[in-house]
Motif scaffolding. Structure first.
Motif, PDB file in Angstrom:
ATOM      1  N   LYS A 120       0.799  -1.194   0.059  1.00 13.76           N
ATOM      2  CA  LYS A 120      -0.019  -0.184   0.182  1.00 13.76           C
ATOM      3  C   LYS A 120       0.755   1.146  -0.079  1.00 13.76           C
ATOM      4  O   LYS A 120       0.674   2.325  -0.545  1.00 13.76           O
ATOM      5  CB  LYS A 120      -0.999  -0.030   1.187  1.00 13.76           C
ATOM      6  N   PHE A 121       2.112   1.258   0.776  1.00 17.35           N
ATOM      7  CA  PHE A 121       2.819   2.472   0.858  1.00 17.35           C
ATOM      8  C   PHE A 121       3.616   2.704  -0.325  1.00 17.35           C
ATOM      9  O   PHE A 121       3.528   3.724  -1.018  1.00 17.35           O
ATOM     10  CB  PHE A 121       3.725   2.161   2.109  1.00 17.35           C
ATOM     11  N   CYS A 122       4.195   1.596  -1.084  1.00 12.94           N
ATOM     12  CA  CYS A 122       4.634   1.611  -2.078  1.00 12.94           C
ATOM     13  C   CYS A 122       3.921   2.250  -3.434  1.00 12.94           C
ATOM     14  O   CYS A 122       4.403   2.915  -4.455  1.00 12.94           O
ATOM     15  CB  CYS A 122       5.562   0.394  -2.574  1.00 12.94           C
ATOM     16  N   GLY A 123       2.693   1.651  -3.497  1.00  8.93           N
ATOM     17  CA  GLY A 123       1.900   1.961  -4.928  1.00  8.93           C
ATOM     18  C   GLY A 123       2.580   1.670  -6.016  1.00  8.93           C
ATOM     19  O   GLY A 123       3.326   0.770  -6.091  1.00  8.93           O
ATOM     20  N   ASN A 124       2.660   2.585  -7.139  1.00  4.38           N
ATOM     21  CA  ASN A 124       3.403   2.388  -8.161  1.00  4.38           C
ATOM     22  C   ASN A 124       4.661   3.162  -8.259  1.00  4.38           C
ATOM     23  O   ASN A 124       5.344   2.896  -9.326  1.00  4.38           O
ATOM     24  CB  ASN A 124       2.607   2.492  -9.349  1.00  4.38           C
ATOM     25  N   ALA A 125       5.159   3.705  -7.289  1.00  3.52           N
ATOM     26  CA  ALA A 125       6.525   4.510  -7.130  1.00  3.52           C
ATOM     27  C   ALA A 125       7.686   3.615  -7.067  1.00  3.52           C
ATOM     28  O   ALA A 125       7.576   2.550  -6.695  1.00  3.52           O
ATOM     29  CB  ALA A 125       6.476   5.491  -6.147  1.00  3.52           C
ATOM     30  N   PRO A 126       8.838   4.019  -7.648  1.00  2.72           N
ATOM     31  CA  PRO A 126       9.847   3.328  -7.516  1.00  2.72           C
ATOM     32  C   PRO A 126      10.404   3.516  -5.835  1.00  2.72           C
ATOM     33  O   PRO A 126      10.131   4.533  -5.262  1.00  2.72           O
ATOM     34  CB  PRO A 126      11.080   4.081  -8.356  1.00  2.72           C
ATOM     35  N   VAL A 127      11.038   2.259  -5.574  1.00  2.43           N
ATOM     36  CA  VAL A 127      11.229   2.460  -3.936  1.00  2.43           C
ATOM     37  C   VAL A 127      12.819   2.129  -3.478  1.00  2.43           C
ATOM     38  O   VAL A 127      13.460   1.216  -4.186  1.00  2.43           O
ATOM     39  CB  VAL A 127      10.508   1.199  -3.439  1.00  2.43           C
ATOM     40  N   PHE A 128      13.191   2.885  -2.751  1.00  3.88           N
ATOM     41  CA  PHE A 128      14.483   2.801  -2.122  1.00  3.88           C
ATOM     42  C   PHE A 128      14.569   2.019  -0.842  1.00  3.88           C
ATOM     43  O   PHE A 128      13.848   2.918   0.136  1.00  3.88           O
ATOM     44  CB  PHE A 128      15.463   4.304  -2.007  1.00  3.88           C
ATOM     45  N   ILE A 129      15.151   1.089  -0.561  1.00  2.39           N
ATOM     46  CA  ILE A 129      15.290   0.539   0.790  1.00  2.39           C
ATOM     47  C   ILE A 129      16.496   0.704   1.446  1.00  2.39           C
ATOM     48  O   ILE A 129      17.427   0.431   0.823  1.00  2.39           O
ATOM     49  CB  ILE A 129      14.835  -0.865   0.872  1.00  2.39           C
ATOM     50  N   ALA A 130      16.460   1.161   2.518  1.00  2.00           N
ATOM     51  CA  ALA A 130      17.781   1.692   3.626  1.00  2.00           C
ATOM     52  C   ALA A 130      17.692   0.793   4.538  1.00  2.00           C
ATOM     53  O   ALA A 130      16.640   0.803   5.549  1.00  2.00           O
ATOM     54  CB  ALA A 130      17.615   3.051   3.835  1.00  2.00           C
ATOM     55  N   GLY A 131      18.305  -0.516   4.625  1.00  2.00           N
ATOM     56  CA  GLY A 131      18.369  -1.279   5.506  1.00  2.00           C
ATOM     57  C   GLY A 131      19.485  -1.373   6.749  1.00  2.00           C
ATOM     58  O   GLY A 131      20.706  -0.915   6.153  1.00  2.00           O
ATOM     59  N   SER A 132      19.423  -1.724   7.815  1.00  2.00           N
ATOM     60  CA  SER A 132      20.455  -1.810   9.173  1.00  2.00           C
ATOM     61  C   SER A 132      21.218  -0.589   9.014  1.00  2.00           C
ATOM     62  O   SER A 132      22.301  -0.501   9.131  1.00  2.00           O
ATOM     63  CB  SER A 132      21.325  -2.955   8.823  1.00  2.00           C
ATOM     64  N   THR A 133      20.429   0.976   8.968  1.00  2.00           N
ATOM     65  CA  THR A 133      21.113   1.876   9.046  1.00  2.00           C
ATOM     66  C   THR A 133      21.566   2.377  10.245  1.00  2.00           C
ATOM     67  O   THR A 133      20.795   2.216  11.386  1.00  2.00           O
ATOM     68  CB  THR A 133      20.270   2.928   8.267  1.00  2.00           C
ATOM     69  N   TRP A 134      22.642   3.364  10.282  1.00  2.00           N
ATOM     70  CA  TRP A 134      22.909   4.135  11.356  1.00  2.00           C
ATOM     71  C   TRP A 134      22.910   5.648  11.220  1.00  2.00           C
ATOM     72  O   TRP A 134      22.641   5.906  10.147  1.00  2.00           O
ATOM     73  CB  TRP A 134      24.509   3.651  11.812  1.00  2.00           C
ATOM     74  N   PRO A 135      23.390   6.232  12.319  1.00  2.00           N
ATOM     75  CA  PRO A 135      22.923   7.789  12.008  1.00  2.00           C
ATOM     76  C   PRO A 135      23.633   8.512  10.817  1.00  2.00           C
ATOM     77  O   PRO A 135      23.192   9.405  10.072  1.00  2.00           O
ATOM     78  CB  PRO A 135      23.277   8.399  13.275  1.00  2.00           C
ATOM     79  N   GLU A 136      24.973   8.112  10.708  1.00  2.00           N
ATOM     80  CA  GLU A 136      25.690   8.665   9.560  1.00  2.00           C
ATOM     81  C   GLU A 136      25.044   8.173   7.989  1.00  2.00           C
ATOM     82  O   GLU A 136      25.096   9.099   7.145  1.00  2.00           O
ATOM     83  CB  GLU A 136      27.197   7.969   9.645  1.00  2.00           C
ATOM     84  N   ASP A 137      24.491   6.987   8.057  1.00  2.00           N
ATOM     85  CA  ASP A 137      23.808   6.417   7.028  1.00  2.00           C
ATOM     86  C   ASP A 137      22.587   7.485   6.709  1.00  2.00           C
ATOM     87  O   ASP A 137      22.293   8.164   5.522  1.00  2.00           O
ATOM     88  CB  ASP A 137      23.419   5.195   6.929  1.00  2.00           C
ATOM     89  N   GLU A 138      21.801   7.683   7.831  1.00  2.00           N
ATOM     90  CA  GLU A 138      20.485   8.288   7.781  1.00  2.00           C
ATOM     91  C   GLU A 138      20.452   9.749   7.380  1.00  2.00           C
ATOM     92  O   GLU A 138      19.549  10.421   6.413  1.00  2.00           O
ATOM     93  CB  GLU A 138      19.618   8.067   8.984  1.00  2.00           C
ATOM     94  N   ARG A 139      21.727  10.351   7.593  1.00  2.00           N
ATOM     95  CA  ARG A 139      21.899  11.976   7.447  1.00  2.00           C
ATOM     96  C   ARG A 139      22.096  12.018   5.974  1.00  2.00           C
ATOM     97  O   ARG A 139      21.503  12.892   5.324  1.00  2.00           O
ATOM     98  CB  ARG A 139      23.028  12.287   8.392  1.00  2.00           C
ATOM     99  N   LEU A 140      23.048  11.181   5.142  1.00  3.93           N
ATOM    100  CA  LEU A 140      22.846  10.983   3.724  1.00  3.93           C
ATOM    101  C   LEU A 140      21.744  10.730   2.930  1.00  3.93           C
ATOM    102  O   LEU A 140      21.313  11.421   2.066  1.00  3.93           O
ATOM    103  CB  LEU A 140      24.008  10.040   3.646  1.00  3.93           C
TER     104      LEU A 140
END
Length: 408
Positions: free
Chosen positions: A223-243
């Protein structure tokens, strides 16, 4: 050296006790081992032989899981005991259905090793990747109980290969058979006169390939994704999340799913600060506008390996810290991957970069460039999936070896 090792083990236990009031992992570590032998002896019949699987943490469990599950399938009457060193493995898998019981591993002392092995009565012990404990290994060896290391990997800078590493080399001499991930490990072990090593590859390939072949349906994610392209960010830490927050801002047509490594309230609040328009998975079902959001924060554990089925590209966290997390889960679903600079310890990450299915980045400019490259040509995902498929088969090789010990 043994006396120094024993002192280090006792000091480690003391440090855990000192930190337990202030650190949740230390608290779980301590509480889980309280009265551990009473728990073991109450639950385990020591007159019955068992197969003992030990894992450092959750990642090693998923790595060794294909061997455990196929062994149980082939030998359904065998009883399996699982131990973990880390709370992140035990707390999630303490009710694992295929094990007769799951325990924390007591600290490695001579007395603990003797008592544990007497209680478990193992006919076979299997350790995954690493975790080398002198007293446990020695006790297994002296009782003529086969000990296997599966998905092992060795590097020249490890203490086993140093001039002062004779004590740690002694630990390796207690292992009955090594199943290692690469030829370099075979050659390194030969330099210290260990010949009982077999090149089998990494059992994680079997695990992730199986997971990708039978993906779970996640209705709310669809439902969230719908028909949009999707970027999955897995097992992230703060440094990753800021980028990722910066990348998200410049790509409004994409949906972003962020599954952090730590899901404590404080960290989730930090992520919400980076992504003020995000919605949390825990509130998704009750929000009438949930599907209109661009960012979804996964505030639970256990979904990530299934989330990749909905992605077009993945970012794997940890590359700005101790090292990247599991890239293979994403690659198995046929999507290219991006990660930070600390990946040299991971052969699969180096392989994926070499074949063009992954990029390593150090800053937002490199992240933007990697994102553009890996989402433009379109065949990197197929390359990633084919790479995973080509590396399967380690589990069957190990089970064939084990058959000499395990009669149906």
């Amino acid at each position: 050296m043994l006396w120094l090792y024993n002192i280090a083990i006792q000091l480690y236990g003391l440090i855990i006790r000192l930190f337990s009031p202030f650190n949740s992992k230390a608290s779980f570590f301590l509480k889980g081992r309280r009265n551990i032998f009473a728990k073991i002896e109450k639950k385990i019949d020591s007159t019955v032989p068992h197969i003992w699987f030990h894992f450092a943490s959750l990642g090693e469990f998923e790595q060794g899981r294909p061997v455990l599950e196929k062994l149980k399938e082939q030998y359904p009457n065998k009883k399996i005991i699982v131990t973990f060193f880390s709370p992140s493995g035990y707390e999630i898998r303490k009710n694992y259905a295929l094990a007769e019981a799951v325990f924390y591993l007591p600290l490695d002392t001579a007395a603990n090793a003797e008592r544990l092995i007497t209680a478990f009565n193992p006919e076979l012990a299997i350790f995954t990747k690493y975790e080398y404990w002198y007293h446990y290994f020695k006790a297994l060896h002296h009782k003529n109980i086969p000990l296997l290391i599966i998905s092992g990997i060795f590097r020249p800078n490890q203490i086993f290969f140093k001039s002062y590493g004779s004590f740690h080399r002694k630990m390796l001499s207690y292992v009955s058979q090594f199943f290692v991930q690469n030829e370099e490990s075979i050659q390194l072990l030969k330099t210290i006169n260990i010949q009982n090593a077999t090149l089998s590859g990494d059992t994680r390939f079997d695990r992730v390939a199986e997971n990708a072949s039978t993906p779970k349906k996640l209705s709310l994610i669809e439902k969230f994704c719908g028909n949009a392209p999707v970027f999955i960010a897995g097992s992230t830490w703060p440094e990753d999340e800021r980028l990722i927050a910066l990348l998200c801002t410049s790509n409004p047509e994409w949906k972003f799913i962020v599954a952090p490594h730590e899901i404590g309230v404080h960290h989730i609040n930090e992520i919400e600060g980076l992504f003020p328009q995000a919605i949390k998975y825990s509130t998704f079902a009750t929000d009438e506008t949930s599907a209109e959001h661009q960012i979804l924060i996964i505030d639970n554990i256990g979904m990530l390996s299934s989330l990749y089925a909905y992605g077009n590209i993945a970012y794997i966290g940890g590359g700005f810290g101790a090292g990247i997390h599991n890239t293979l889960e994403a690659a198995a679903f046929g999507i290219p991957v991006i990660f930070g600079p600390k990946y040299e310890k991971f052969q699969e990450a180096k392989d994926l970069i070499k074949i063009g299915a992954a990029k390593s980045i150090q800053n937002i400019n490199e992240l933007n460039a990697a994102f553009t490259t890996l989402t433009s040509t379109g065949n990197e995902g197929d390359i990633a999936k084919n790479y995973v498929t080509s590396k399967t088969g380690s589990t069957d090789q190990i089970l064939q070896y084990l058959s000499q010990y395990l009669k149906p």
